[in-house]
Scaffold this motif. Structure first.
Motif, PDB file in Angstrom:
ATOM      1  N   GLY A  73     -11.484  52.149 -42.156  1.00  0.00           N
ATOM      2  CA  GLY A  73     -10.881  51.697 -40.919  1.00  0.00           C
ATOM      3  C   GLY A  73     -10.808  50.190 -40.761  1.00  0.00           C
ATOM      4  O   GLY A  73     -10.608  49.695 -39.658  1.00  0.00           O
ATOM      5  N   ALA A 103      -6.483  46.218 -33.333  1.00  0.00           N
ATOM      6  CA  ALA A 103      -6.729  47.419 -34.141  1.00  0.00           C
ATOM      7  C   ALA A 103      -6.261  48.672 -33.412  1.00  0.00           C
ATOM      8  O   ALA A 103      -6.298  48.745 -32.179  1.00  0.00           O
ATOM      9  CB  ALA A 103      -8.210  47.533 -34.467  1.00  0.00           C
ATOM     10  N   ASN A 109      -8.744  45.541 -38.274  1.00  0.00           N
ATOM     11  CA  ASN A 109      -7.513  46.001 -38.911  1.00  0.00           C
ATOM     12  C   ASN A 109      -7.168  45.039 -40.052  1.00  0.00           C
ATOM     13  O   ASN A 109      -7.635  43.906 -40.086  1.00  0.00           O
ATOM     14  CB  ASN A 109      -6.351  46.103 -37.914  1.00  0.00           C
ATOM     15  N   ARG A 130       0.289  44.899 -39.516  1.00  0.00           N
ATOM     16  CA  ARG A 130      -1.127  45.227 -39.362  1.00  0.00           C
ATOM     17  C   ARG A 130      -1.317  46.621 -39.935  1.00  0.00           C
ATOM     18  O   ARG A 130      -0.417  47.462 -39.856  1.00  0.00           O
ATOM     19  CB  ARG A 130      -1.529  45.194 -37.893  1.00  0.00           C
ATOM     20  N   ASP A 154      -4.244  49.972 -40.332  1.00  0.00           N
ATOM     21  CA  ASP A 154      -5.500  50.529 -39.836  1.00  0.00           C
ATOM     22  C   ASP A 154      -5.612  51.985 -40.252  1.00  0.00           C
ATOM     23  O   ASP A 154      -4.622  52.649 -40.548  1.00  0.00           O
ATOM     24  CB  ASP A 154      -5.584  50.414 -38.312  1.00  0.00           C
TER      25      ASP A 154
END
Length: 180
Positions: A38, A66, A72, A166, A168
């Motif tokens: 994660g 995140a 993230n 990004r 995640d």
């Protein structure tokens, strides 16, 4: 009217019996193994980052960006490329695999999720066009080879236009194929 209500009630009850039997039946399940990363502080050391040109691969911790948790990944490029990847290793019996990562693009762009063998053979690649906005799921499926030690990477490239995403909640799951 009463007769219609009785007929409807009987019909509904007779329809529910097979449905209940289906719900009570135990489905066959494949034996599976999974990996979750994660991008949290404890996960950062498991990521391999590489870039070329002006590309950058890094992390954001505690910035509120995140999807889950506090961290993230972030990859950017204007004249070059960047990638973040990690190893997913399972016993050889677990050959039917899926990798999923949530991606949040800063602008409309093409993003790629790839899987490689340790010998550098690309097993699968998926490069969807993503529209800027919220996190969305990108997924690839593949059949692992040999010792089933695969490198999963998220990659972004650009030739003159700023691009950024990004990342995640990477999850890799491999099953032995039973119950398929």
């Amino acid at each position: 009217m009463r007769k219609r209500a009785r007929i409807t009630a009987r019909w509904a009850a007779s329809a529910l019996v097979p449905l209940a039997a289906l719900m009570a039946a135990t489905p066959a399940h494949a034996d599976a193994r999974g990996l979750y990363n994660g991008f949290e502080a404890s996960d950062i050391g498991k990521w391999d980052r590489l870039s070329g040109g002006d590309g950058q691969a890094g992390f954001e911790i505690g910035t509120g960006t995140a999807l889950t948790g506090q961290g993230n990944g972030r990859i950017t490029a204007t004249q070059g490329w960047a990638r973040e990847g990690t190893w997913a290793s399972f016993e050889p019996a677990f050959r039917f695999c899926t990798a999923r990562v949530y991606v949040k693009p800063d602008q409309d762009l093409q993003f790629e999720l790839r899987v490689w063998t340790p010998q550098g053979k690309k097993l699968v690649s998926y490069a969807p066009w993503l529209i800027s906005g919220d996190y969305r799921l990108v997924q690839v499926d593949w059949m692992a080879e040999g010792e089933n030690n695969n490198f999963v990477e998220a990659i972004l490239g650009s030739n003159g236009t700023p691009r950024a995403v990004r990342l995640d909640a990477l999850m890799v799951v491999c099953s032995d194929g039973t119950g398929r």
